[in-house]
Design a protein around this motif. Structure first.
Motif: not given
Lengths: 211, 211
Positions: B34-36, B38-39, B41, B114, B118, B122
């Motif tokens: 959902a966030e990739g 780097r996105g 944590t 997804r 992602n 990149r």
DNA sequence: GGAATTGTTGACCATGCGGTCAAACTGGCG
DNA sequence: CGCCAGTTTGACCGCATGGTCAACAATTCC
């Protein structure tokens, strides 16, 4: 305060403003399309634009404001090929032309395609309105055109919205998944897209030709 | 130190290890897709897995190690549908079955799709080797099969690699661009994919049927 | 039970990042 | 030139984040 003529809140942009805003949008497209929103940093964009971070923030007040600006600046161009499908044209010619325009966008501006891909994969937090508004309406309009052509027997009967999805997916694939395409073929991007054009013409035109 | 039988450097995994590693990979797939990279944590993944951050880092030494693990764990499943194209089968049946399997993956495991999207957008920094190695070889193998079928006149002559791209693009589109699809149709994902199946069958089978 | 191993976590550190600010500099114009 | 709006930036702040560590808790195995 003492503006003579128009809206006192909006001053005319200076030369430097125009130049720098353009530099920033260009740099932001480069960075956001490659790293996504959260993966990008203001520092990186400022560096790419050749200015300091505080200077960049003098023109755009926050990272999100830059992101919105570059999304907005790119959205119109993204929708344009679809808008140009002409109800008065010959169905298969219009579809071929649409394929060309979309492929040309993947070749000329793959960053724009990747910018949207990143945004949409994340759930389109910032452009959901455009998706359910502008895009949806435009799709409905063109779907009606396609359905008209189908009713007239001028192209094969298919669900027009899924046809549009397929065109988006296949053409944008060459921008969004560029490195994969290049890893599988060993051609540069230009050559890959040339091959794609021949293939996609065959695929869609054979499938959509009326019996 | 005092292992009796096999590799002394690798101890057998305990029950708790297996359970927690599975929880972490599941949580990591949820978050990374959902966030990739780097996105995402570590804190977020730990929360999703129901454990503390230091505990998660007891099982995986770094964020990148988690990411690699979840990529590897997903890659095989992603390649499997392509592997299962049977050279001894009937061409159009095999392609239809391949479409089914890929669409089923978009329905059942959109997060895996997804995740790769992602990563590839990149520039595939971590799976480039698999793209130019495993994937490329598999594509060459199956491209040869398709070319054989074409030479036998059992399907229409098209560039087989671009055909595979088109199948990937159109099927994965329903996972990667799920929110866009749902914004344009107003159907849930299941219904959208049902419509997609009918459309894609028509598209590919009409286009690929031998004259 | 008890020792040894495995598992768990609060507190902490260093770095990176979004964003601010005051002070300095510059370009255009009378 | 001299003024001033417009432009630029070094230094800084606060918070988030990747990762560490020492101490503590639970399991396992005898």
């Amino acid at each position: 305060m003492t503006e003579s003529a128009p809206d006192p809140a909006v001053r005319a942009k200076t030369r430097i403003q125009r130049e720098n805003e353009e530099k920033i949008l260009e740099a932001a497209l480069e960075v956001f399309s490659a790293e996504g929103f959260r993966g990008s940093t203001i520092d990186r964009i400022a560096q790419e634009a050749g200015m300091s971070k505080p200077n960049l923030l003098y023109y755009f007040r926050s990272k999100e404001e830059i992101y919105r600006a570059v999304l907005d600046a790119t959205l119109d161009g993204w929708l344009d090929p679809l808008r140009r499908i002409d109800p008065a044209g010959e169905p298969l010619d219009e579809i071929r032309a649409y394929l060309r325009r979309k492929l040309e966008m993947s070749r000329e501006n793959p960053r724009a395609s990747r910018l949207f891909a990143n945004e949409v994969i994340r759930g389109a937090p910032l452009i959901m309105e455009e998706l359910t508004g502008t895009l949806r309406e435009l799709v409905e309009e063109k779907a009606a055109v396609l359905e008209g052509w189908i009713a007239e027997g001028r192209m094969a009967p298919v669900e027009p919205r899924h046809l549009l999805f397929a065109i988006w997916a296949t053409t944008q694939h060459y921008a969004d998944f560029q490195v994969q395409v290049q890893a599988v073929l060993s051609a540069d991007e230009g050559a890959a897209i040339d091959g794609a054009q021949a293939f996609l013409d065959t695929l869609f035109l054979r499938a959509l030709a009326p019996r």
